[in-house]
Design an enzyme around this catalytic site. Structure first.
Site, PDB file in Angstrom:
ATOM      1  N   LYS A   1      -6.544  -4.216   0.357  1.00  0.00           N
ATOM      2  CA  LYS A   1      -5.258  -3.547   0.141  1.00  0.00           C
ATOM      3  C   LYS A   1      -4.103  -4.476   0.512  1.00  0.00           C
ATOM      4  O   LYS A   1      -4.206  -5.203   1.491  1.00  0.00           O
ATOM      5  CB  LYS A   1      -5.183  -2.277   1.003  1.00  0.00           C
TER       6      LYS A   1
ATOM      7  N   ASP B   1      -7.656   3.166  10.434  1.00  0.00           N
ATOM      8  CA  ASP B   1      -6.683   2.983  11.511  1.00  0.00           C
ATOM      9  C   ASP B   1      -5.357   3.637  11.142  1.00  0.00           C
ATOM     10  O   ASP B   1      -4.792   3.370  10.080  1.00  0.00           O
ATOM     11  CB  ASP B   1      -6.464   1.496  11.792  1.00  0.00           C
TER      12      ASP B   1
ATOM     13  N   ASP C   1      -1.759   5.659   5.916  1.00  0.00           N
ATOM     14  CA  ASP C   1      -0.614   5.727   6.829  1.00  0.00           C
ATOM     15  C   ASP C   1       0.436   4.668   6.527  1.00  0.00           C
ATOM     16  O   ASP C   1       1.469   4.635   7.190  1.00  0.00           O
ATOM     17  CB  ASP C   1      -1.081   5.568   8.279  1.00  0.00           C
TER      18      ASP C   1
ATOM     19  N   ASP D   1      -7.954   5.816   4.611  1.00  0.00           N
ATOM     20  CA  ASP D   1      -7.845   4.693   5.526  1.00  0.00           C
ATOM     21  C   ASP D   1      -8.395   5.119   6.886  1.00  0.00           C
ATOM     22  O   ASP D   1      -8.569   6.318   7.163  1.00  0.00           O
ATOM     23  CB  ASP D   1      -6.372   4.283   5.631  1.00  0.00           C
TER      24      ASP D   1
END
Length: 266
Positions: A184, A15, A209, A13
């Site tokens: 996602k 961010d 995250d 990922d």
């Protein structure tokens, strides 16, 4: 990783893993450079459909992270890939920005508001009442409803912004029709990323995250997963989820040595 299977491919990922807004997370640049030096294939994934890969490369480069353009996979690209497979050379009414419209054009779709096959909703910083109303009426008239991702909100320097999921909920309330979300946590986005890399789930790791998007979609796609604790899911919340990541680390900096391991010989 204690698993004896080699790690040949990485998905990560963006961010919360590599950057916070425009600020690089310590270790992110080193992690990407280690992957490039190792010869391993990798993709940086994002549910953000606003920007093209070229835009995102420039933004990451401004943060000191050098990710090649062809190593970026967005929910816009995954959505265009999905629609091309479902209905090649189709038509769509698109609510979104350049990242989405460019991806749709590149797979041969025509943008129209006259009896489109699909209404495709993406993220934009300028949602218009007129465009949303048009989308509602086209869905009522029979257009299929697709959304790039279900994220209800997104960050900005001024605070929380409504994102695709919130606007999709508005349209769904008005029409009684739920969208099909491509990004996602739909594992379809992981599968499309694997297909792009010609990789296998058994030898791929997903770094994220968020337990409720990155980790669950990686898990459902058959990948090993690594949760970093620099983003959305707080450490004290990890045990609340009914599934677990393969590994939990403090940050992407903890994965640099693993990324440095050379790719297996073909």
């Amino acid at each position: 990783m204690s698993d004896p299977r080699p790690v040949e491919t990485w998905l990560t990922d963006m961010d919360g893993v590599l950057v916070h807004e425009e600020e690089p997370i310590p270790g992110a640049a080193e992690f990407v450079e280690a992957l490039k030096a190792s010869g391993k294939r990798f993709l940086v994934l994002t549910n953000n459909s606003i920007f093209t890969p070229r835009d995102l490369r420039a933004r990451l480069l401004g943060s000191g992270i050098d990710v090649p353009e062809d190593c970026i996979w967005t929910s816009a690209l995954a959505t265009a890939d999905f629609l091309h497979a479902q209905r090649p050379q189709g038509t769509a009414y698109v609510v979104g920005e350049a990242g989405l419209t460019t991806a749709m054009h590149e797979v041969g779709y025509v943008m129209t508001d006259r009896q489109p096959d699909y209404v495709v909703l993406g993220e934009t910083r300028t949602y218009s009442f007129e465009a949303i109303t048009r989308a509602i009426r086209l869905i009522e008239a029979g257009a299929r409803f697709i959304a790039t991702n279900p994220d209800p909100s997104g960050p900005s320097t001024q605070g929380t912004l409504p994102a695709t999921g919130s606007v999709a909920a508005l349209i769904s309330t008005a029409t009684g029709r739920q969208p099909y979300y491509v990004g996602k946590p739909n594992p379809l986005m992981m599968r499309s990323a694997l297909n792009r890399l010609e990789a296998h789930s058994e030898t791929t790791v997903m770094v994220g995250d968020r337990m409720d998007t990155d980790i669950v979609s990686g898990l459902e796609a058959g990948l090993r997963t690594i949760l970093v604790q620099t983003g959305s899911t707080r450490p004290e919340h990890v045990e609340r989820f009914p599934y677990r990541a393969t590994r939990v680390v403090d940050s992407i900096a903890d994965l640099v040595d693993l990324a440095r391991e050379a790719a297996p010989e073909a």
